[in-house]
Design a protein around this motif. Structure first.
Motif, PDB file in Angstrom:
ATOM      1  N   VAL A 135      -1.173 -17.884  60.495  1.00  0.00           N
ATOM      2  CA  VAL A 135      -0.235 -16.728  60.013  1.00  0.00           C
ATOM      3  C   VAL A 135       0.518 -16.014  61.203  1.00  0.00           C
ATOM      4  CG1 VAL A 135       0.093 -14.739  58.488  1.00  0.00           C
ATOM      5  CG2 VAL A 135      -1.342 -16.845  57.847  1.00  0.00           C
ATOM      6  N   CYS A 161       4.534 -15.495  61.972  1.00  0.00           N
ATOM      7  CA  CYS A 161       5.049 -14.166  62.208  1.00  0.00           C
ATOM      8  C   CYS A 161       5.728 -14.289  63.387  1.00  0.00           C
ATOM      9  CB  CYS A 161       3.858 -13.256  62.060  1.00  0.00           C
ATOM     10  SG  CYS A 161       3.324 -12.901  60.454  1.00  0.00           S
ATOM     11  N   ARG A 184      -6.129  -3.886  52.671  1.00  0.00           N
ATOM     12  CA  ARG A 184      -5.091  -3.259  53.056  1.00  0.00           C
ATOM     13  C   ARG A 184      -5.433  -2.084  54.315  1.00  0.00           C
ATOM     14  NH1 ARG A 184      -0.376  -2.069  48.914  1.00  0.00           N
ATOM     15  NH2 ARG A 184       0.861  -2.691  50.888  1.00  0.00           N
ATOM     16  N   VAL A 214       5.719 -12.242  50.493  1.00  0.00           N
ATOM     17  CA  VAL A 214       4.430 -11.456  50.610  1.00  0.00           C
ATOM     18  C   VAL A 214       4.695 -10.128  51.288  1.00  0.00           C
ATOM     19  CG1 VAL A 214       2.209 -11.514  51.636  1.00  0.00           C
ATOM     20  CG2 VAL A 214       2.990 -13.462  50.682  1.00  0.00           C
ATOM     21  N   LEU A 215       5.329 -10.151  52.307  1.00  0.00           N
ATOM     22  CA  LEU A 215       5.664  -8.737  52.950  1.00  0.00           C
ATOM     23  C   LEU A 215       6.752  -7.945  52.137  1.00  0.00           C
ATOM     24  CD1 LEU A 215       5.934  -9.787  56.700  1.00  0.00           C
ATOM     25  CD2 LEU A 215       4.125  -8.690  55.575  1.00  0.00           C
ATOM     26  N   GLN A 268       4.234  -6.711  49.663  1.00  0.00           N
ATOM     27  CA  GLN A 268       2.994  -5.780  50.318  1.00  0.00           C
ATOM     28  C   GLN A 268       3.413  -4.994  51.789  1.00  0.00           C
ATOM     29  OE1 GLN A 268      -0.659  -7.879  49.979  1.00  0.00           O
ATOM     30  NE2 GLN A 268       0.014  -9.091  48.377  1.00  0.00           N
ATOM     31  N   LEU A 294      -2.492  -8.478  59.589  1.00  0.00           N
ATOM     32  CA  LEU A 294      -2.230  -9.919  59.529  1.00  0.00           C
ATOM     33  C   LEU A 294      -3.252 -10.549  58.738  1.00  0.00           C
ATOM     34  CD1 LEU A 294      -0.765 -12.250  61.211  1.00  0.00           C
ATOM     35  CD2 LEU A 294      -2.725 -12.025  62.805  1.00  0.00           C
ATOM     36  N   MET A 303      -1.842 -15.634  52.015  1.00  0.00           N
ATOM     37  CA  MET A 303      -1.376 -16.853  52.136  1.00  0.00           C
ATOM     38  C   MET A 303      -2.132 -18.182  52.128  1.00  0.00           C
ATOM     39  SD  MET A 303       1.946 -16.534  53.237  1.00  0.00           S
ATOM     40  CE  MET A 303       2.234 -18.111  54.050  1.00  0.00           C
ATOM     41  N   ILE A 357       1.244  -4.488  55.291  1.00  0.00           N
ATOM     42  CA  ILE A 357      -0.114  -5.193  55.583  1.00  0.00           C
ATOM     43  C   ILE A 357      -0.410  -5.420  56.849  1.00  0.00           C
ATOM     44  CG2 ILE A 357      -0.177  -5.523  52.965  1.00  0.00           C
ATOM     45  CD1 ILE A 357       0.406  -8.527  53.667  1.00  0.00           C
ATOM     46  N   VAL A 376       5.806 -15.965  53.594  1.00  0.00           N
ATOM     47  CA  VAL A 376       5.278 -14.845  54.415  1.00  0.00           C
ATOM     48  C   VAL A 376       6.276 -13.612  54.062  1.00  0.00           C
ATOM     49  CG1 VAL A 376       5.267 -13.614  56.853  1.00  0.00           C
ATOM     50  CG2 VAL A 376       4.199 -15.929  56.474  1.00  0.00           C
ATOM     51  N   THR A 392      -4.840  -9.435  55.999  1.00  0.00           N
ATOM     52  CA  THR A 392      -4.603  -9.342  54.630  1.00  0.00           C
ATOM     53  C   THR A 392      -3.533 -10.299  54.055  1.00  0.00           C
ATOM     54  OG1 THR A 392      -5.169  -6.992  54.527  1.00  0.00           O
ATOM     55  CG2 THR A 392      -3.785  -8.012  52.804  1.00  0.00           C
ATOM     56  N   LEU A 393      -2.382 -10.625  55.235  1.00  0.00           N
ATOM     57  CA  LEU A 393      -1.462 -11.636  55.015  1.00  0.00           C
ATOM     58  C   LEU A 393      -1.941 -13.079  54.895  1.00  0.00           C
ATOM     59  CD1 LEU A 393       1.398 -12.494  54.583  1.00  0.00           C
ATOM     60  CD2 LEU A 393       1.527 -12.107  57.095  1.00  0.00           C
TER      61      LEU A 393
END
Length: 165
Positions: free
Chosen positions: A72, A76, A163, A49-50, A53, A58, A65, A56, A46, A60-61
Motif C-alpha cells: 500500500v 501511495c 484510526r 478509501v481516502l 476515511q 498507512l 485494502m 487515516i 486507495v 489502517t489503509l
C-alpha cells in the motif's frame, strides 16, 4: 436476462448482478482511459478509501485494502508522485503519518465519476421507463444490502481504534 428454471431466484439474481458488474467494468474502463493521469484499479481504490476515511494512517489503509503496508505504501508513493495524495504528520503521534486526498485527487475522482455517469446515462436512457424505475428500486435495495455486508457499522470500535493507532 431471462428467468432460468434451473436456478433459485437468489442465484439467478446473483448471476444477473455479476453480468451487470462485468459490463459496468467495461464502462468504468472507458472513464479511466481518457484520463490525463490514469491510475490503476488498486490506486483508484486507495483514492476511494481516502475519500471516505480522510486522515487515516498507512496501517489502517492497508487493512481496508486487505493488503500489506509495504504494498500500500508503494501505491501511495505513486499517487503522491502524481499529486493525488499527501502524507502529513499525525497530530497525535510524531512517529506516524496521515494520508489525505489532495484537491487534485478529489478533482480526479469528481471528473472520473462525471465521465462514468455520462456513460451510464446513455445506457439507462435507452431503457423503457418502467425498467428504469425497477432498476432504481433494485439498485437502492442492493446498495443498502451491500453496504451492510461490506462496511463496518458506524462507530465500530475496531475501526476507531485503528484510526488512532
Amino acid at each position: 436476462m431471462t428467468s432460468s428454471p434451473l436456478l433459485p431466484p437468489t442465484a439467478e439474481a446473483a448471476c444477473a448482478a455479476s453480468s451487470a458488474v462485468e459490463l459496468l467494468e467495461v464502462l468504468w474502463g472507458r472513464g479511466r482511459e481518457v484520463s490525463a493521469a490514469p491510475v490503476s484499479p488498486s490506486q483508484l481504490r486507495v483514492l476511494f478509501v481516502l475519500e471516505h476515511q480522510e486522515g487515516i494512517n498507512l496501517r489502517t489503509l492497508a487493512e481496508a485494502m486487505e493488503s500489506t503496508p509495504p504494498s500500500v505504501s508503494r501505491l501511495c508513493d505513486r499517487l503522491q508522485a502524481v499529486g493525488f495524495l499527501e502524507r502529513a504528520p499525525c497530530p497525535s503521534s510524531r512517529r506516524e503519518l496521515v494520508l489525505r486526498l489532495t484537491r487534485r485527487g478529489a478533482a480526479y475522482l469528481a471528473d472520473l465519476r462525471a465521465r462514468r455517469e455520462r456513460e451510464l446515462h446513455k445506457v439507462v436512457a435507452a431503457m423503457p421507463p418502467a425498467d428504469r424505475a425497477a432498476l432504481l428500486a433494485g439498485l437502492t435495495s442492493f446498495c443498502a444490502a451491500a453496504a451492510a455486508e461490506a462496511l463496518p457499522p458506524a462507530g465500530d470500535a475496531s475501526l476507531d481504534a485503528s484510526r488512532t493507532a
